[in-house]
Design an enzyme around this catalytic site. Structure first.
Site, PDB file in Angstrom:
ATOM      1  N   THR A 247       4.811   9.532 -11.686  1.00 20.35           N
ATOM      2  CA  THR A 247       3.979  10.731 -11.547  1.00 20.35           C
ATOM      3  C   THR A 247       4.661  11.941 -12.166  1.00 20.35           C
ATOM      4  O   THR A 247       3.992  12.807 -12.735  1.00 20.35           O
ATOM      5  CB  THR A 247       3.673  10.994 -10.066  1.00 20.35           C
ATOM      6  OG1 THR A 247       2.997   9.852  -9.518  1.00 20.35           O
ATOM      7  CG2 THR A 247       2.802  12.217  -9.877  1.00 20.35           C
TER       8      THR A 247
ATOM      9  N   LYS B 196      10.564   0.487  -3.406  1.00 20.25           N
ATOM     10  CA  LYS B 196       9.304   1.209  -3.630  1.00 20.25           C
ATOM     11  C   LYS B 196       8.373   0.206  -4.290  1.00 20.25           C
ATOM     12  O   LYS B 196       8.512  -0.117  -5.464  1.00 20.25           O
ATOM     13  CB  LYS B 196       9.520   2.423  -4.519  1.00 20.25           C
ATOM     14  CG  LYS B 196       8.260   3.227  -4.808  1.00 20.25           C
ATOM     15  CD  LYS B 196       8.574   4.366  -5.774  1.00 20.25           C
ATOM     16  CE  LYS B 196       7.360   5.245  -6.037  1.00 20.25           C
ATOM     17  NZ  LYS B 196       6.285   4.555  -6.773  1.00 20.25           N
TER      18      LYS B 196
ATOM     19  N   TYR C 248      12.617   0.186  -7.665  1.00 16.55           N
ATOM     20  CA  TYR C 248      11.258   0.655  -7.927  1.00 16.55           C
ATOM     21  C   TYR C 248      10.502  -0.454  -8.655  1.00 16.55           C
ATOM     22  O   TYR C 248      10.721  -0.702  -9.833  1.00 16.55           O
ATOM     23  CB  TYR C 248      11.324   1.932  -8.763  1.00 16.55           C
ATOM     24  CG  TYR C 248       9.998   2.589  -9.095  1.00 16.55           C
ATOM     25  CD1 TYR C 248       8.790   2.123  -8.598  1.00 16.55           C
ATOM     26  CD2 TYR C 248       9.979   3.718  -9.905  1.00 16.55           C
ATOM     27  CE1 TYR C 248       7.594   2.747  -8.908  1.00 16.55           C
ATOM     28  CE2 TYR C 248       8.787   4.354 -10.231  1.00 16.55           C
ATOM     29  CZ  TYR C 248       7.595   3.858  -9.733  1.00 16.55           C
ATOM     30  OH  TYR C 248       6.414   4.471 -10.059  1.00 16.55           O
TER      31      TYR C 248
ATOM     32  N   ASP D 276      -1.824   3.881  -3.205  1.00 14.11           N
ATOM     33  CA  ASP D 276      -2.393   4.802  -2.223  1.00 14.11           C
ATOM     34  C   ASP D 276      -3.714   4.312  -1.642  1.00 14.11           C
ATOM     35  O   ASP D 276      -3.956   4.426  -0.434  1.00 14.11           O
ATOM     36  CB  ASP D 276      -2.614   6.184  -2.855  1.00 14.11           C
ATOM     37  CG  ASP D 276      -1.358   6.781  -3.440  1.00 14.11           C
ATOM     38  OD1 ASP D 276      -0.378   6.041  -3.643  1.00 14.11           O
ATOM     39  OD2 ASP D 276      -1.346   7.988  -3.712  1.00 14.11           O
ATOM     40  N   GLU D 277      -4.571   3.763  -2.509  1.00  9.38           N
ATOM     41  CA  GLU D 277      -5.898   3.356  -2.060  1.00  9.38           C
ATOM     42  C   GLU D 277      -5.884   2.082  -1.225  1.00  9.38           C
ATOM     43  O   GLU D 277      -6.909   1.681  -0.670  1.00  9.38           O
ATOM     44  CB  GLU D 277      -6.840   3.185  -3.257  1.00  9.38           C
ATOM     45  CG  GLU D 277      -6.428   2.139  -4.258  1.00  9.38           C
ATOM     46  CD  GLU D 277      -5.536   2.672  -5.367  1.00  9.38           C
ATOM     47  OE1 GLU D 277      -5.585   2.116  -6.479  1.00  9.38           O
ATOM     48  OE2 GLU D 277      -4.791   3.657  -5.123  1.00  9.38           O
TER      49      GLU D 277
END
Length: 305
Positions: free
Chosen positions: A52, A173, A143, A199-200
């Site tokens: 991000t 992560k 990650y 997130d979703e």
């Protein structure tokens, strides 16, 4: 170190990198950004210089300056600042890891190299061991983001090797939709942190045992996600589903427009009132004059404003 001997729980905002109109990093708005996350979204953990944050499009020096600024303005406000140090170059990753320790970060994380990829699971572990060893006092998180890195090794097959070879290894992560792999990780390694990164699908991650999550939407929908976490903890699955659905409907709206990271950055600027500037090439925003009002209308429809 806030993470020393503790589990990392709750939301972690994957921060955007503020840019000027000339695509220079814009350090002066980071204090405002930190205050917004804490006061408006109740988010007190951040993951900086990651996907991000366009970390792979930044120079090593820029990433160091950003890490310093995030850490400086987070003191006394944030619980944890995790600095992503992954690079295509091992030496650059080690340099960034050592710097993160020196400037007061709480933990580091690294993605796998993604151009010349590791030839085996053991090669990946050896690479990450070198990175983590450059900051031995900091908790280290792998990650995992196979959709971008192209490194698709099952995390449940890697974790034991990482524990054996990386003394500071703390967890993963986990940015992937493979909830079976995620579930196996949690079942087999209850002493580690597995931070869900889609997130979703966070509610699915919670059902399988996630205690923490890292994501970009927590920058501007963190308060909604926190309500979902609270509903799940209370055993109110219906309310948790309703709140997760709001995020899903908003993201479905965004994805239907063909939007990606540059446009999410514009959404954060719109909602927070903080001008985060443009993305850095090769990313280009697909933002038209009517889009701000369209986004506001959709957020209002969903009760997310």
């Amino acid at each position: 170190m806030a993470l020393a001997g503790k589990k990392l729980k709750g939301l972690v905002a994957a921060t955007f990198t503020p840019m000027t109109s000339r695509n220079d990093i814009h350090l002066s708005v980071i204090q405002q950004y930190v205050d917004y996350l804490v006061k408006k979204q109740s988010v007190k953990n951040i993951f900086v210089n990651g996907t991000t944050g366009e970390g792979m499009s930044l120079s090593v020096q820029e990433r160091k300056r950003l890490a310093e600024e995030w850490v400086k303005h987070s003191r006394g406000k944030m619980d944890n600042v995790i600095v992503h140090v992954g690079c295509l170059s091992l030496e650059d990753s080690k340099d960034l890891a050592a710097h993160a320790a020196s400037c007061g970060a709480d933990a580091i994380s690294s993605v796998s190299p993604s151009f010349l990829k590791p030839s085996s699971q053991d090669a990946l572990v050896l690479y990450l061991k070198e990175v983590a060893a450059a900051a031995p006092s900091l908790p280290f998180y792998y990650y995992h983001i196979p959709s971008l890195s192209g490194v698709t090794y099952q995390v449940s097959n890697l974790v034991g090797k990482m524990q054996l070879h990386i003394p500071s290894f703390r967890g993963v992560k986990f940015t992937d939709v493979n909830l079976m792999d995620f579930s196996l990780c949690i079942h087999e390694h209850k002493d580690l942190d597995f931070l869900y990164g889609v997130d979703e699908q966070l509610l699915g991650g919670l059902v399988f045992g996630a205690r923490g999550a890292v994501g970009s939407t927590y920058n501007y929908l963190g308060s909604t996600a926190n309500k979902m976490l609270a509903a799940f903890e209370e055993g109110n699955l219906q309310k948790a589903r309703e709140l997760q659905l709001k995020t899903q409907e908003f993201l479905a709206f965004v994805f239907a427009l063909g939007w990606g990271l540059p446009d999410f950055k514009n959404i954060m600027s719109l909602i927070s009132g903080i001008d985060l500037g443009p993305p850095r090439l090769p990313l280009v925003a697909n933002w038209k004059p009517e889009h701000p009002e369209n986004v506001r209308a959709e957020l209002k429809r969903l009760g997310l404003m």
